[in-house]
Design a protein around this motif. Structure first.
Motif, short mmCIF file in Angstrom:
data_model
loop_
_atom_site.label_atom_id
_atom_site.label_comp_id
_atom_site.label_asym_id
_atom_site.label_seq_id
_atom_site.Cartn_x
_atom_site.Cartn_y
_atom_site.Cartn_z
N THR A 128 -1.79 3.83 -10.14
CA THR A 128 -0.89 3.41 -9.06
C THR A 128 -0.14 4.58 -8.44
O THR A 128 0.70 4.38 -7.57
CB THR A 128 0.13 2.37 -9.55
OG1 THR A 128 1.02 2.99 -10.50
CG2 THR A 128 -0.55 1.17 -10.17
N THR A 173 -0.23 8.22 -6.37
CA THR A 173 -0.86 9.29 -5.60
C THR A 173 -0.48 10.60 -6.27
O THR A 173 0.68 10.79 -6.66
CB THR A 173 -0.35 9.27 -4.15
OG1 THR A 173 -0.66 8.00 -3.57
CG2 THR A 173 -0.98 10.38 -3.33
N THR A 233 -5.80 10.43 -3.39
CA THR A 233 -5.31 9.06 -3.34
C THR A 233 -5.40 8.39 -4.70
O THR A 233 -6.03 8.90 -5.63
CB THR A 233 -6.11 8.24 -2.32
OG1 THR A 233 -7.52 8.38 -2.61
CG2 THR A 233 -5.86 8.71 -0.90
N ARG A 234 -4.77 7.24 -4.79
CA ARG A 234 -4.71 6.52 -6.06
C ARG A 234 -6.10 6.23 -6.62
O ARG A 234 -6.33 6.29 -7.83
CB ARG A 234 -3.99 5.19 -5.87
CG ARG A 234 -2.55 5.32 -5.41
CD ARG A 234 -1.97 3.93 -5.18
NE ARG A 234 -0.65 3.97 -4.60
CZ ARG A 234 0.07 2.88 -4.34
NH1 ARG A 234 -0.43 1.68 -4.61
NH2 ARG A 234 1.26 2.99 -3.80
N SER A 270 -2.47 -0.93 4.72
CA SER A 270 -3.54 -1.44 3.86
C SER A 270 -4.54 -0.37 3.45
O SER A 270 -5.68 -0.68 3.07
CB SER A 270 -4.28 -2.60 4.54
OG SER A 270 -3.40 -3.63 4.86
N SER A 271 -4.16 0.89 3.53
CA SER A 271 -5.05 1.98 3.13
C SER A 271 -4.32 2.96 2.23
O SER A 271 -3.12 3.16 2.35
CB SER A 271 -5.56 2.72 4.36
OG SER A 271 -6.33 1.87 5.18
N TYR A 272 -5.09 3.55 1.34
CA TYR A 272 -4.54 4.62 0.51
C TYR A 272 -4.60 5.91 1.31
O TYR A 272 -5.61 6.21 1.97
CB TYR A 272 -5.35 4.77 -0.78
CG TYR A 272 -5.27 3.58 -1.70
CD1 TYR A 272 -6.40 3.01 -2.26
CD2 TYR A 272 -4.04 3.01 -2.00
CE1 TYR A 272 -6.33 1.93 -3.11
CE2 TYR A 272 -3.95 1.92 -2.84
CZ TYR A 272 -5.10 1.38 -3.39
OH TYR A 272 -5.01 0.31 -4.23
N TYR A 305 0.48 4.46 0.26
CA TYR A 305 -0.20 3.23 0.70
C TYR A 305 0.39 2.84 2.04
O TYR A 305 1.58 2.57 2.16
CB TYR A 305 0.02 2.12 -0.33
CG TYR A 305 -0.79 0.88 -0.06
CD1 TYR A 305 -0.19 -0.31 0.37
CD2 TYR A 305 -2.16 0.88 -0.23
CE1 TYR A 305 -0.93 -1.44 0.61
CE2 TYR A 305 -2.92 -0.25 0.01
CZ TYR A 305 -2.30 -1.41 0.43
OH TYR A 305 -3.04 -2.54 0.67
N TYR A 306 -0.43 2.83 3.07
CA TYR A 306 0.06 2.61 4.42
C TYR A 306 -0.99 1.85 5.23
O TYR A 306 -2.17 2.22 5.24
CB TYR A 306 0.37 3.96 5.08
CG TYR A 306 0.90 3.86 6.48
CD1 TYR A 306 0.10 4.20 7.58
CD2 TYR A 306 2.19 3.43 6.73
CE1 TYR A 306 0.58 4.10 8.87
CE2 TYR A 306 2.68 3.34 8.01
CZ TYR A 306 1.87 3.68 9.08
OH TYR A 306 2.36 3.58 10.36
#
Length: 130
Positions: free
Chosen positions: A31, A33, A52-53, A106-108, A103-104
């Motif tokens: 969870t 980054t 990214t995660r 709906s995207s990592y 997370y922005y």
């Protein structure tokens, strides 16, 4: 909270390679980054790389693009920085960092600003000798 411990630093000759590791505590590593930053003597701490995660997207500073590779293994709670073609300008203390951000819409996404990161390791020294 997450605790980060870097390893893998050391002394290497110009043109050599090193792989840094950053081990994270806890069960929620996926969870976060993750990022790598470095601070050379007498200079400010700078961004090196981020991931990214889910590990699907990465970002690099221009100075290391094509030479460094960031990766992560969420099953091992570890993020790596493979460094190739090292030069004296890569000499620095390297820090691993983590954030719940990234997370922005709906995207990592990767994060390049150290202000975005809330958890830091103690750093590992990398010295490149000519």
């Amino acid at each position: 909270q997450v605790q980060l411990v870097e390893s893998g630093g050391g002394l290497v000759q110009v043109g050599g390679s090193l792989r840094l590791s950053c081990a994270a505590s806890g069960r929620t590593f996926s969870t976060y980054t993750m990022g790598w930053f470095r601070q050379a003597p007498g200079k400010e701490r700078d961004f090196v790389a981020a991931i990214t995660r889910n590990g699907y997207s990465t970002s690099y500073a221009d100075s290391v693009k094509g030479r460094f590779t960031i990766s992560r293994d969420n099953a091992k709670n570890t993020v790596y920085l493979q460094m190739n073609s090292l030069t004296p300008e890569d000499t620095a203390i390297y820090y691993c960092a983590a954030t719940r951000g990234g997370y922005y819409n709906s995207s990592y996404i990767t994060l390049r600003s150290q202000r975005e990161y809330h958890f830091w390791g103690q750093g590992t020294q990398v010295t490149i000798s000519s």
